[in-house]
Scaffold this motif. Structure first.
Motif, mmCIF file in Angstrom:
data_model
loop_
_atom_site.group_PDB
_atom_site.id
_atom_site.type_symbol
_atom_site.label_atom_id
_atom_site.label_comp_id
_atom_site.label_asym_id
_atom_site.label_seq_id
_atom_site.Cartn_x
_atom_site.Cartn_y
_atom_site.Cartn_z
ATOM 1 N N PRO A 2 1.083 -1.218 -0.006
ATOM 2 C CA PRO A 2 -0.008 -0.063 -0.086
ATOM 3 C C PRO A 2 0.884 1.299 0.034
ATOM 4 O O PRO A 2 1.848 1.430 0.544
ATOM 5 C CB PRO A 2 -0.739 -0.149 1.355
ATOM 6 C CG PRO A 2 -0.462 -1.551 1.661
ATOM 7 C CD PRO A 2 0.598 -2.020 1.188
ATOM 8 N N LEU A 3 0.530 2.122 -0.726
ATOM 9 C CA LEU A 3 1.261 3.444 -0.912
ATOM 10 C C LEU A 3 0.728 4.586 -0.354
ATOM 11 O O LEU A 3 1.278 5.781 0.163
ATOM 12 C CB LEU A 3 1.391 3.564 -2.249
ATOM 13 C CG LEU A 3 2.225 2.713 -3.192
ATOM 14 C CD1 LEU A 3 2.274 3.022 -4.784
ATOM 15 C CD2 LEU A 3 3.453 2.519 -2.813
ATOM 16 N N THR A 57 1.788 12.387 1.573
ATOM 17 C CA THR A 57 0.971 13.299 2.256
ATOM 18 C C THR A 57 -0.448 13.438 2.507
ATOM 19 O O THR A 57 -1.095 13.931 3.246
ATOM 20 C CB THR A 57 2.031 14.677 2.424
ATOM 21 O OG1 THR A 57 1.839 14.966 1.064
ATOM 22 C CG2 THR A 57 3.330 14.884 2.849
ATOM 23 N N LEU A 58 -0.839 13.153 1.029
ATOM 24 C CA LEU A 58 -2.229 13.183 0.808
ATOM 25 C C LEU A 58 -3.155 11.974 1.596
ATOM 26 O O LEU A 58 -4.523 12.147 1.743
ATOM 27 C CB LEU A 58 -2.533 13.550 -0.427
ATOM 28 C CG LEU A 58 -4.052 14.022 -0.906
ATOM 29 C CD1 LEU A 58 -4.715 15.157 -0.077
ATOM 30 C CD2 LEU A 58 -4.462 13.806 -2.458
ATOM 31 N N LYS A 59 -2.253 11.046 1.427
ATOM 32 C CA LYS A 59 -2.731 9.781 1.920
ATOM 33 C C LYS A 59 -3.938 9.178 1.323
ATOM 34 O O LYS A 59 -5.009 8.578 1.816
ATOM 35 C CB LYS A 59 -3.199 9.959 3.607
ATOM 36 C CG LYS A 59 -2.118 10.540 4.288
ATOM 37 C CD LYS A 59 -2.039 10.173 5.782
ATOM 38 C CE LYS A 59 -0.779 10.627 6.555
ATOM 39 N NZ LYS A 59 0.233 10.585 6.093
ATOM 40 N N VAL A 60 -3.661 9.090 -0.187
ATOM 41 C CA VAL A 60 -4.828 8.474 -1.057
ATOM 42 C C VAL A 60 -4.178 7.457 -2.014
ATOM 43 O O VAL A 60 -2.732 7.769 -2.224
ATOM 44 C CB VAL A 60 -5.753 9.213 -1.858
ATOM 45 C CG1 VAL A 60 -6.468 10.367 -0.823
ATOM 46 C CG2 VAL A 60 -5.057 10.208 -2.752
ATOM 47 N N GLY A 61 -4.732 6.623 -2.465
ATOM 48 C CA GLY A 61 -3.965 5.844 -3.579
ATOM 49 C C GLY A 61 -3.909 4.354 -2.960
ATOM 50 O O GLY A 61 -4.267 4.039 -1.968
ATOM 51 N N TRP A 77 5.350 -3.672 -6.602
ATOM 52 C CA TRP A 77 6.658 -3.966 -5.875
ATOM 53 C C TRP A 77 7.024 -2.790 -5.528
ATOM 54 O O TRP A 77 7.269 -1.555 -6.227
ATOM 55 C CB TRP A 77 7.591 -4.272 -6.727
ATOM 56 C CG TRP A 77 7.665 -5.932 -7.359
ATOM 57 C CD1 TRP A 77 7.151 -6.509 -8.261
ATOM 58 C CD2 TRP A 77 7.828 -6.992 -6.141
ATOM 59 N NE1 TRP A 77 7.320 -7.787 -8.199
ATOM 60 C CE2 TRP A 77 7.659 -8.126 -6.905
ATOM 61 C CE3 TRP A 77 8.306 -7.099 -5.000
ATOM 62 C CZ2 TRP A 77 7.869 -9.652 -6.384
ATOM 63 C CZ3 TRP A 77 8.677 -8.389 -4.079
ATOM 64 C CH2 TRP A 77 8.010 -9.465 -5.053
ATOM 65 N N LEU A 78 7.290 -2.600 -4.259
ATOM 66 C CA LEU A 78 7.786 -1.361 -3.417
ATOM 67 C C LEU A 78 9.534 -1.931 -2.995
ATOM 68 O O LEU A 78 9.532 -2.736 -2.444
ATOM 69 C CB LEU A 78 7.082 -1.021 -2.259
ATOM 70 C CG LEU A 78 7.600 0.239 -1.629
ATOM 71 C CD1 LEU A 78 7.320 1.435 -2.264
ATOM 72 C CD2 LEU A 78 7.156 0.528 -0.182
#
Ligand SMILES: Cc1cc2nc3c(=O)[nH]c(=O)nc-3n(C[C@H](O)[C@H](O)[C@H](O)COP(=O)(O)OP(=O)(O)OC[C@H]3O[C@@H](n4cnc5c(N)ncnc54)[C@H](O)[C@@H]3O)c2cc1C
Length: 338
Positions: free
Chosen positions: A22-23, A28-32, A37-38
């Motif tokens: 999860p990203l 900072t906007l905390k959406v998405g 792969w991270l």
């Protein structure tokens, strides 16, 4: 999509690698949504290795700093996101043994650096060698503790050195590139290259480095006095807090100022996007849990639980209302990953 994801599960990564990660919390906007792969390298060399492996597998590659100028779509992002979060060390140039972590630096440590008796520390050399993931607020704080001037204009600007150089972060009191001596980049062909300031061509909110990844930089500040530096930082921060929702979840300014910016200034375009939005009474406009900030028309804030769909819905609505009322096409300034 899922079949493609499964095919990449067998890849051996040269660093920490998280599948379907999860990203939202990394912005900072905390959406998405999440990344297929991270990757979390912890040194510039590991970052390069990770980049080369992703390239070898022909995966789409994106670089994530502090996620402070980014809106990520809902769903799964194909390919890899390379986070620079762990590539965050900062050094003094003439003393390879001394490692400073600006975020953790205490006043006592900063004073020690100014101790003329301290061995092998060049007190008159106000340069820092900084890796890409070092936080901008941490660097600003370190500069204040050291009494070094040059970063005051970045007070209240979240994100990392790498993102800041890529975006030429700054505002009316100065830009990051003002203090850059040299930037080390990873070129698309996988080679490192050092770019001297004189050979770079940064512009308004654009470091001019194209597809290259910033892995580090040498910053040259100016010797000053820590009380003066801290006082300037306080003054600028107070000004910023009056006009920007700095304590709320946002992604900074959403739209470019129509007509283009004048040199050097934050929101100094021919017409400010924030003012246009304000004049049309759109402050406070909501879509789900996303809302136009009541403080600054060019900021969208997440009131808790907003999705990227809410945010992009709101962006489209603002664009159509501005187009209808003023025949002006508002262009997005913030980066969008989809
Ligand atoms: C409350 C608030 C206030 C803000 N105020 C300002 C302001 O006054 N002035 C200003 O300029 N900005 C401001 N911003 C925007 C943001 O802080 C800056 O743009 C910052 O430089 C983004 O850095 P980042 O590391 O978070 O980049 P990210 O958001 O992670 O990434 C932004 C872009 O840079 C790329 N990138 C990230 N790291 C690297 C790297 N190492 N190499 C190459 N490309 C990279 C990403 O791929 C992406 O395209 C504000 C944001 C917020 C939330």
């Amino acid at each position: 999509m899922w079949r493609e994801c499964a095919m990449t599960l067998s890849i051996e990564w040269p660093c920490v690698a998280l599948a379907n990660s999860p990203l939202a919390k990394r912005t900072t906007l905390k959406v998405g949504g999440s990344a297929e792969w991270l990757l979390e390298p912890s040194t510039p060399d590991e970052l390069r290795e990770a980049y080369l492996v992703a390239k070898e597998h022909k995966l789409e590659i994106r670089v994530l700093g502090g996620g402070a100028n980014l809106i990520i779509d809902d769903g799964v992002l194909p390919g890899v996101v390379i986070s620079t979060e762990r590539v965050r060390r900062t050094f003094r140039p003439l003393d390879p043994g001394e490692v400073i972590h600006p975020d953790d630096m205490t006043e006592e440590q900063a004073n020690k650096l100014f101790d003329i008796e301290a061995p092998a520390i060049a007190v008159n050399d106000p340069r820092l060698i900084v890796w890409a993931g070092a936080s901008l607020p941490g660097l600003v704080r370190a500069a204040s503790l050291l009494g070094w001037s040059g970063l005051e204009g970045l007070i209240g600007v979240p994100g990392t050195l790498g993102g800041g150089i890529a975006m030429n972060a700054g505002g009316r009191w100065g830009e990051l590139w003002d203090v850059v001596d040299m930037v080390r980049i990873l070129r698309p062909d996988g080679e490192f290259e050092d770019i001297q300031r004189a050979d770079a061509n940064p512009g308004y909110r654009n470091g001019g480095l194209g597809e290259c990844i910033v892995v580090g930089a040498v910053l040259r500040l100016t010797l000053d006095n820590k009380h003066r530096v801290a006082a300037r930082q306080r003054e600028y921060l107070l000004e910023k807090c009056k006009v920007q929702p700095v304590t709320e979840s946002s992604a900074g300014c959403i739209f470019k100022n129509p007509g283009g910016p004048k040199a050097g200034g934050e929101n100094s375009g021919e017409i400010s996007a924030g003012r246009l939005i304000d004049e049309l009474g759109l402050k406070g406009l909501e879509r789900g849990a996303a809302a136009v900030s009541k403080l600054h028309g060019n900021f969208i804030v997440n009131r808790g639980g907003a999705t990227a769909t809410d945010v992009f819905g709101l962006i489209s609505e603002i664009q159509s209302r501005v187009q209808e009322a003023r025949n002006i096409e508002l262009e997005i300034e913030v980066k969008r990953w989809r």
